[in-house]
Scaffold this active site. Sequence first.
Site: not given
Length: 402
Positions: A133, A135-136, A139, A176, A178, A287, A358, A382
Site C-alpha cells: 500500500l 509508497e515513498p 505513507g 516499506w 514487509t 539479582r 541496569g 499499519e
Amino acid sequence: MTEYGPRPVERSLPTEEARDLMTLVRELVEREIKPTAAEEEAAGRFPRETFTLLSESGLLSLPYSDEFGGGDQPYEVYLQVLEELAAARLTIGLGVSVHTLACHALAGYGTKEQRAEHLPAMLGGGLLGAYCLSEPSSGSDAAALTTRATREEGGTSRSSRAESGGIWTINGTKAWTTHGGVADFYTVLARTGGAGPRGITAFLVPGDIEGLSAAQPERKMGMKGSPTAQLHFDDVRVPDSRRLGDEGQGFAIALDALDSGRLGIAACAIGVAQAALDEALSYTTQRRQFGRPIADFQGLRFMLADMATQVEAGRALYLSAARLRDAGRPFTKEAAMAKLFCTDAAMRVTTDAVQLLGGYGYTQDFPAERYMREAKVLQIVEGTNQIQRVVIARHLAGPESR
C-alpha cells in the site's frame, strides 16, 4: 513455598479445540523459535523454514474459512496465537500478521473462483504473502498513491470476468513492504482511475512475475531478520482475473484489511511487552544488591506493577475489539484504540525493562534491548499512532471541518 517470577499467560480460549491449538503453539515456540531467536535476529536471518513449518501446522491460516483450507478460528483465538509467536520472536509474529493481511482482500472480496484457485496454496501450501500500500511519497496519506495500473484496450468490463484476455500493466514503486523480495505473492493497491481514494483498485500479483523487482532491504534498528524493501513495478502485466473486487474499490478494501491488521499489531505488541516483563521479573528476583533481591525495593516493585498492569490492560483491549469483530459488529474505532494503546504500552514496558536490568539491559547479552528496539516499529507500522488518534477522534467527534 510460593515461586515468584514469570509464569505462563492465562489465556481466554473459548473452546477445547482452541486450548489444544495453544498447547501446540507453545510447544512449537519452545522447540523451534525461542532457542535461536536472539542469534537469528542478530545475524539478520529470514526464518523462511519457520514460516513453512507454521504453514504445515495450519498456523498461517487461522482466521480464514475451512472451505479453502483455513483454520476457521475466531480472531479472539488467532490474536492470542500471534501474541505467543511475537513474544518468542517478533519477526515471526509480525510476519504471520502481515501474511494474514495479504490474504484478506482475496478472502473477503475475491470471487468464488478466485478463492478456489488461490486461497488453498496461500493458506496452507507453504506460500508467504506481503501487502503493498505505502509508497515513498504516500505513507499516512495512502490515498495519494501513484503506482498506476492501466488496462489494455479490449480488456474486461468493470466488474465482470466473463471475457478473457483483459490485461493490466502496473508501473510504480511501493515502499516499506514487509517480506519485500521474499514473498510468493503481493496484494497490491494501484491507481486505475482519477485522484483520490475512489480511483484505486486491488490486485493479486505473483512474487516471481516478470518486471517486479525488490531493492536492497532497509537497514532497520530492529527486526533485522524481517526484510523490509521497496518494490519496483516495471510494466508488470497481470490478467484481469487477478483483480480483487471492483475497479475503484481498492481503497475501501485496504481500509477494511487494516482494521483487522491493526489488531494483529496490537497482539504482537503485547507479546513483546510480555516478553520484556518476563525478562525483568526473572532478573530482578535473582539479582541481589545490599543483601537482598532488587525486586524487594519498592521503587522497582512499583515499576513491575505498572508494567504488568499495562500488559494486562492492552491484552484486554485487543481481545475486546476482537470479540466485536467476531460478532460481526463495527470495530474500526476499537481496533485503532487497541493498536494505539498496546504499541505505546510496549514501548513503555520495554524501556522500563532495560532500566530494571541496569547496565546489562543496555547490552546484547540480554534480550531487553532487542525488545525495546523492536517495540518502536510497532508504533509506526499499519498507520502511525498519530493516525490512530485521528481515526479515533473522527469516530468520537466526526470529520474535521475544512
